[in-house]
Write a protein that holds these residues in place. Structure first.
Motif, short mmCIF file in Angstrom:
data_model
loop_
_atom_site.label_atom_id
_atom_site.label_comp_id
_atom_site.label_asym_id
_atom_site.label_seq_id
_atom_site.Cartn_x
_atom_site.Cartn_y
_atom_site.Cartn_z
N SER A 161 0.79 -1.22 -0.03
CA SER A 161 0.16 0.07 0.06
C SER A 161 0.89 1.36 -0.04
N PHE A 162 1.82 1.18 0.76
CA PHE A 162 2.86 2.50 1.05
C PHE A 162 3.30 2.46 -0.35
N TRP A 163 3.98 1.37 -0.99
CA TRP A 163 4.76 1.44 -2.32
C TRP A 163 3.85 2.01 -3.44
N THR A 164 2.50 1.94 -3.46
CA THR A 164 1.78 2.51 -4.56
C THR A 164 0.93 3.41 -4.08
N ASN A 165 1.66 4.34 -2.99
CA ASN A 165 0.89 5.64 -2.55
C ASN A 165 -0.57 5.46 -2.27
N GLY A 166 -0.47 4.57 -1.42
CA GLY A 166 -1.87 4.26 -0.69
C GLY A 166 -3.19 3.74 -1.74
N SER A 175 -3.28 12.99 -5.52
CA SER A 175 -4.57 13.23 -5.23
C SER A 175 -4.72 13.62 -3.82
N LYS A 176 -6.01 14.09 -3.33
CA LYS A 176 -6.12 14.45 -1.92
C LYS A 176 -6.17 13.24 -1.39
N LYS A 177 -6.83 12.18 -1.67
CA LYS A 177 -7.03 10.98 -0.98
C LYS A 177 -5.78 10.34 -0.65
N GLY A 178 -4.85 10.36 -1.79
CA GLY A 178 -3.67 9.57 -1.71
C GLY A 178 -2.96 10.45 -0.81
N GLU A 179 -2.67 11.80 -0.82
CA GLU A 179 -2.00 12.57 0.11
C GLU A 179 -2.44 12.17 1.51
N GLU A 180 -3.61 11.86 1.91
CA GLU A 180 -4.28 11.87 3.32
C GLU A 180 -3.64 10.30 3.40
N GLU A 181 -3.82 9.65 2.64
CA GLU A 181 -3.42 7.96 2.88
C GLU A 181 -1.95 7.84 3.33
N LEU A 182 -1.26 8.82 2.38
CA LEU A 182 0.46 8.47 2.71
C LEU A 182 0.62 9.10 4.24
N ALA A 183 -0.07 10.32 4.25
CA ALA A 183 0.33 11.03 5.43
C ALA A 183 -0.15 10.06 6.57
N GLY A 184 -1.13 9.42 6.60
CA GLY A 184 -1.26 8.37 7.78
C GLY A 184 -0.45 7.32 7.82
N GLN A 185 0.00 6.81 6.47
CA GLN A 185 1.04 5.52 6.65
C GLN A 185 2.40 6.04 6.98
N LEU A 212 4.38 4.72 10.49
CA LEU A 212 5.84 4.24 10.21
C LEU A 212 6.85 5.19 11.21
N GLY A 213 6.25 6.12 11.86
CA GLY A 213 6.96 7.03 12.72
C GLY A 213 7.82 7.68 11.83
N MET A 214 7.54 8.36 10.64
CA MET A 214 8.34 9.14 9.81
C MET A 214 7.68 10.69 10.14
N GLY A 215 8.64 11.57 10.06
CA GLY A 215 8.35 13.14 10.35
C GLY A 215 7.42 13.54 9.15
N GLU A 216 6.80 14.60 9.43
CA GLU A 216 6.07 15.25 8.20
C GLU A 216 6.97 15.58 7.39
N GLY A 217 6.68 15.34 6.15
CA GLY A 217 7.36 15.99 5.02
C GLY A 217 8.89 15.12 5.03
#
Ligand code: AKG
Ligand code: FE2
Length: 365
Positions: free
Chosen positions: A269-274, A325-335, A339-344
């Motif tokens: 899921s992560f590899w495919t941008n959600g 896309s908005k959905k993809g961005e939200e999905e990736l931010a959640g992932q 994963l404990g990755m900082g924003e950006g």
């Protein structure tokens, strides 16, 4: 099961662009799909023999199983060996799972099977063959996804899972959910946990709510042993979710052997941008009205890319567009958060780093 969560049974024995699209659609919509067993890739007799072996193994006395405890040297190290009853929580916020498990890392031409207890060691050829067959099915599904996603090289994903080229986090797992409600099972108490997510009933959690970590999971279950449920969107307007049972055989009239259940894991899921969904699922007791449930067996093959593979941009316009896309961005931010990755933080993870982070966030390992 409501129409919205109707998981399709797909016949991939004659691959085509149309079949590839069916696989992609199910992976995008539900994160779950059934693959019709063609009788060849994973012969039903081998599935039956594996279940028979699993039953023989788990029915041994506790002391015999404890000799190969998970993570022990005896069992060949980290993530290998026997997990005792209530020995882990797939939902770290939830109760301990009412299950036992035995993890076996796949053998490769250069690495033989890990040290195994006698009962399993006697069937090493079956275990190795079964793992190879599972991996072959994963390869076919990954190729169909590569085709449907229009990746210039359709083997983009599968070649990065090529077992001949190195080690990976792939793991083969025998699962046993002992009978409950009778003495000696070690899990006698019915709990109240698990009824609060929309199903309204009281159910006993045998494996807590979780999503899988890797790219694909293959799951084998037995007729008459239900219990798997997935968390599905029941109302798009309110984003309300509900637990939906996943039948062992959705079409017993036409399918003489249950189809193989496949689900997408967090890594893919992560590899495919959600774009591909890693759907939360759990295992509950078979009855919501009685305090007991019968024993249950399942077998899972968790497929991971090779450890060193970088999970960077996949050359697919569909994936890239989804990520923007908005959905993809939200999905990736959640992932990323999970994963404990900082924003950006744009760092590219390897498959091993992804798994380590996922385990660290979940288990604090
Ligand atoms: O036993 C099952 O049906 C599912 C188990 C599962 O989801 C898992 O081990 O990840
Ligand atoms: Fe799972």
């Amino acid at each position: 099961m409501s129409e919205a969560t109707h998981i399709p049974v797909i016949d991939i024995s004659t691959p085509s662009p149309n079949v590839a699209q069916q696989v992609l659609t199910a992976a995008k919509t539900h994160g779950f799909l059934f693959i019709q067993n063609d009788g060849v890739t994973i012969p039903p007799q081998d599935i039956e023999d594996m279940f028979h072996l699993s039953k023989k193994y788990f029915h041994q006395p506790r002391e015999a199983k404890a000799e190969f405890a998970i993570h022990s040297e005896n069992a060949g190290g980290i993530n290998r060996g026997w997990v005792s009853m209530q020995g882990e929580s797939l939902d770290p916020q939830g109760q301990k799972d009412g299950k036992e498990a035995f993890n076996i890392a796949p053998s490769t031409p250069s690495t033989p099977l890990q040290p195994l207890p006698k009962i399993l060691a006697q069937s090493s050829p079956l275990i190795s063959r079964f793992q190879t067959q599972c991996h072959a099915l994963c390869t076919s599904i990954l190729d169909l996804l590569g085709t449907a996603l229009d990746v210039p090289d359709p083997t983009y994903f599968s070649s990065r899972h090529d077992r001949a080229r190195g080690s990976s986090g792939s793991i083969f797992r025998l699962l046993y959910y002992p009978e409950t409600g009778t003495s000696g099972s070690g899990n006698e108490k019915k709990t109240e946990h698990g009824g609060g997510d929309g199903d309204g009933g009281e159910s006993q959690i045998r494996a807590g709510a979780h999503s899988d970590y890797g790219s694909l999971t293959l799951l084998f279950r037995l007729p008459g042993q239900p219990g798997l449920e997935l968390l599905s969107l029941s109302n798009t307007a309110t984003a309300e979710k509900t637990w939906v049972p996943v039948p062992v055989n959705p079409a017993p009239a036409t399918l003489s052997t249950p189809p193989i259940l496949v689900n997408i894991g967090d890594l893919l899921s992560f590899w495919t941008n959600g774009l591909l969904k890693s759907t939360v699922h759990r295992v509950t007791s078979t009855s919501s009205t009685t305090t007991s449930s019968t024993e249950r067996y399942s077998i899972a093959y968790f497929c991971h890319p090779l450890d060193h593979i970088q999970l960077d941009a996949v050359p697919s316009a569909v994936i890239q567009e989804y990520g923007e896309s908005k959905k993809g961005e939200e999905e990736l931010a959640g992932q990323r958060k999970r994963l404990g990755m900082g924003e950006g933080e744009g760092a590219v993870l390897t498959a091993k780093q992804h798994l380590d982070r996922r385990l660290k966030v979940t288990y604090g390992l």
